[in-house]
Design a protein around this motif. Structure first.
Motif, PDB file in Angstrom:
ATOM      1  N   GLU A 127      44.209 -66.521  18.055  1.00 58.60           N
ATOM      2  CA  GLU A 127      44.954 -65.490  18.782  1.00 58.60           C
ATOM      3  C   GLU A 127      45.494 -66.053  20.081  1.00 58.60           C
ATOM      4  O   GLU A 127      46.667 -65.807  20.440  1.00 58.60           O
ATOM      5  CB  GLU A 127      44.019 -64.303  19.070  1.00 58.60           C
ATOM      6  CG  GLU A 127      44.725 -63.107  19.602  1.00 58.60           C
ATOM      7  CD  GLU A 127      43.757 -61.960  19.811  1.00 58.60           C
ATOM      8  OE1 GLU A 127      43.824 -61.379  20.888  1.00 58.60           O
ATOM      9  OE2 GLU A 127      42.936 -61.668  18.909  1.00 58.60           O
ATOM     10  N   HIS A 158      48.240 -68.451  19.284  1.00 60.53           N
ATOM     11  CA  HIS A 158      49.427 -67.666  18.910  1.00 60.53           C
ATOM     12  C   HIS A 158      50.081 -67.099  20.152  1.00 60.53           C
ATOM     13  O   HIS A 158      51.313 -67.136  20.300  1.00 60.53           O
ATOM     14  CB  HIS A 158      48.989 -66.554  17.936  1.00 60.53           C
ATOM     15  CG  HIS A 158      50.096 -65.997  17.178  1.00 60.53           C
ATOM     16  ND1 HIS A 158      50.769 -64.878  17.574  1.00 60.53           N
ATOM     17  CD2 HIS A 158      50.706 -66.385  16.016  1.00 60.53           C
ATOM     18  CE1 HIS A 158      51.699 -64.590  16.708  1.00 60.53           C
ATOM     19  NE2 HIS A 158      51.665 -65.516  15.726  1.00 60.53           N
ATOM     20  N   ASP A 159      49.312 -66.585  21.086  1.00 60.13           N
ATOM     21  CA  ASP A 159      49.864 -66.045  22.334  1.00 60.13           C
ATOM     22  C   ASP A 159      50.477 -67.159  23.174  1.00 60.13           C
ATOM     23  O   ASP A 159      51.556 -66.977  23.754  1.00 60.13           O
ATOM     24  CB  ASP A 159      48.770 -65.357  23.190  1.00 60.13           C
ATOM     25  CG  ASP A 159      48.426 -63.979  22.714  1.00 60.13           C
ATOM     26  OD1 ASP A 159      49.206 -63.406  21.965  1.00 60.13           O
ATOM     27  OD2 ASP A 159      47.333 -63.476  23.102  1.00 60.13           O
ATOM     28  N   SER A 199      53.732 -68.254  21.565  1.00 58.39           N
ATOM     29  CA  SER A 199      54.772 -67.294  21.781  1.00 58.39           C
ATOM     30  C   SER A 199      55.215 -67.270  23.219  1.00 58.39           C
ATOM     31  O   SER A 199      56.404 -67.064  23.489  1.00 58.39           O
ATOM     32  CB  SER A 199      54.401 -65.862  21.394  1.00 58.39           C
ATOM     33  OG  SER A 199      53.134 -65.530  21.429  1.00 58.39           O
ATOM     34  N   ARG A 200      54.418 -67.549  24.150  1.00 53.10           N
ATOM     35  CA  ARG A 200      54.849 -67.584  25.556  1.00 53.10           C
ATOM     36  C   ARG A 200      55.653 -68.864  25.812  1.00 53.10           C
ATOM     37  O   ARG A 200      56.606 -68.842  26.576  1.00 53.10           O
ATOM     38  CB  ARG A 200      53.645 -67.571  26.491  1.00 53.10           C
ATOM     39  CG  ARG A 200      53.086 -66.209  26.596  1.00 53.10           C
ATOM     40  CD  ARG A 200      52.076 -66.186  27.706  1.00 53.10           C
ATOM     41  NE  ARG A 200      51.390 -64.927  27.666  1.00 53.10           N
ATOM     42  CZ  ARG A 200      50.379 -64.612  28.380  1.00 53.10           C
ATOM     43  NH1 ARG A 200      49.877 -65.468  29.210  1.00 53.10           N
ATOM     44  NH2 ARG A 200      49.852 -63.446  28.291  1.00 53.10           N
ATOM     45  N   ARG A 214      59.279 -66.336  22.423  1.00 60.87           N
ATOM     46  CA  ARG A 214      59.503 -65.351  21.383  1.00 60.87           C
ATOM     47  C   ARG A 214      58.217 -65.094  20.662  1.00 60.87           C
ATOM     48  O   ARG A 214      57.284 -65.894  20.717  1.00 60.87           O
ATOM     49  CB  ARG A 214      60.576 -65.815  20.419  1.00 60.87           C
ATOM     50  CG  ARG A 214      60.304 -67.079  19.776  1.00 60.87           C
ATOM     51  CD  ARG A 214      61.474 -67.459  18.908  1.00 60.87           C
ATOM     52  NE  ARG A 214      61.219 -68.745  18.413  1.00 60.87           N
ATOM     53  CZ  ARG A 214      61.187 -69.118  17.208  1.00 60.87           C
ATOM     54  NH1 ARG A 214      61.543 -68.282  16.302  1.00 60.87           N
ATOM     55  NH2 ARG A 214      60.915 -70.311  16.853  1.00 60.87           N
ATOM     56  N   SER A 215      58.147 -64.140  19.896  1.00 56.16           N
ATOM     57  CA  SER A 215      56.956 -63.796  19.172  1.00 56.16           C
ATOM     58  C   SER A 215      56.953 -64.450  17.818  1.00 56.16           C
ATOM     59  O   SER A 215      57.994 -64.601  17.209  1.00 56.16           O
ATOM     60  CB  SER A 215      56.822 -62.293  19.102  1.00 56.16           C
ATOM     61  OG  SER A 215      57.312 -61.616  18.122  1.00 56.16           O
ATOM     62  N   LEU A 216      55.836 -64.856  17.420  1.00 57.35           N
ATOM     63  CA  LEU A 216      55.746 -65.567  16.168  1.00 57.35           C
ATOM     64  C   LEU A 216      55.217 -64.717  15.096  1.00 57.35           C
ATOM     65  O   LEU A 216      54.594 -63.958  14.766  1.00 57.35           O
ATOM     66  CB  LEU A 216      54.871 -66.801  16.269  1.00 57.35           C
ATOM     67  CG  LEU A 216      55.325 -67.892  17.175  1.00 57.35           C
ATOM     68  CD1 LEU A 216      54.249 -68.951  17.270  1.00 57.35           C
ATOM     69  CD2 LEU A 216      56.600 -68.486  16.718  1.00 57.35           C
TER      70      LEU A 216
END
Length: 175
Positions: A161, A164-165, A168-169, A173-175
């Motif tokens: 997590e 992933h965060d 994405s930062r 963008r969000s993955l």
């Protein structure tokens, strides 16, 4: 040395005869007379002496010698009794010493037996404590392994997590 009444009579008779002869010899007027006057008082003195020996023997010598014999018998009896008592005392002492040796040996055997029992009990307690400690260690290891696995799984989930965060930062963008 024991004297019998007859021996005492002869000794007393001889002593008196010598004393009488000496007194007669000394009583002469300036002459030395070795043999007393046999016709004078000597036969009368010998008769009186012989007549007095029987009552003296009955009244004096026999009772004295009887008392001396009884005393010697009592002393002998006392000595025999003392020897018997000494023998009994030695036997009692030997029995006492034997009993003391037996008690000491028994006490030593008992002490050794109790020491062996204590060592066995100590070994059993030590073995039991060691086994209990090993069981506790294994239980703690098992708990630790379970906790470690649970923590790892929880951390993996958080790592994914967080990764992933972070991605994405970084990417914006969000993955």
């Amino acid at each position: 040395m024991r004297f019998r009444a007859e021996q005492a009579n002869w000794i007393v008779t001889a002593t008196i005869v010598v004393l009488l002869a000496a007194s007669v010899a000394g009583a002469s007027e300036g002459e030395l007379v070795l043999l007393p006057d046999w016709t004078g008082k000597l036969p009368l003195l010998i008769l009186l002496f012989a007549a007095l020996m029987f009552p003296a023997n009955a009244l004096l010598f026999k009772p004295i010698f009887r008392v001396l014999d009884e005393r010697e018998e009592q002393i002998g009896g006392t000595r025999r009794r003392a020897e018997r008592i000494r023998g009994e005392a030695e036997e009692t002492l030997a029995n006492y010493e034997q009993a003391v040796r037996e008690v000491r040996e028994e006490a030593e055997r008992d002490r050794k037996q109790r020491a062996a029992e204590a060592r066995e009990q100590n070994a059993a307690v030590t073995t039991e404590a060691r086994a209990e400690a090993e069981r506790e260690i294994e239980r703690a290891r098992a708990e630790l392994a379970v906790t470690l696995d649970a923590t790892r799984q929880g951390l993996r989930a958080q790592v994914e997590e967080l990764a992933h965060d972070a991605a994405s930062r970084i990417l914006g963008r969000s993955l």
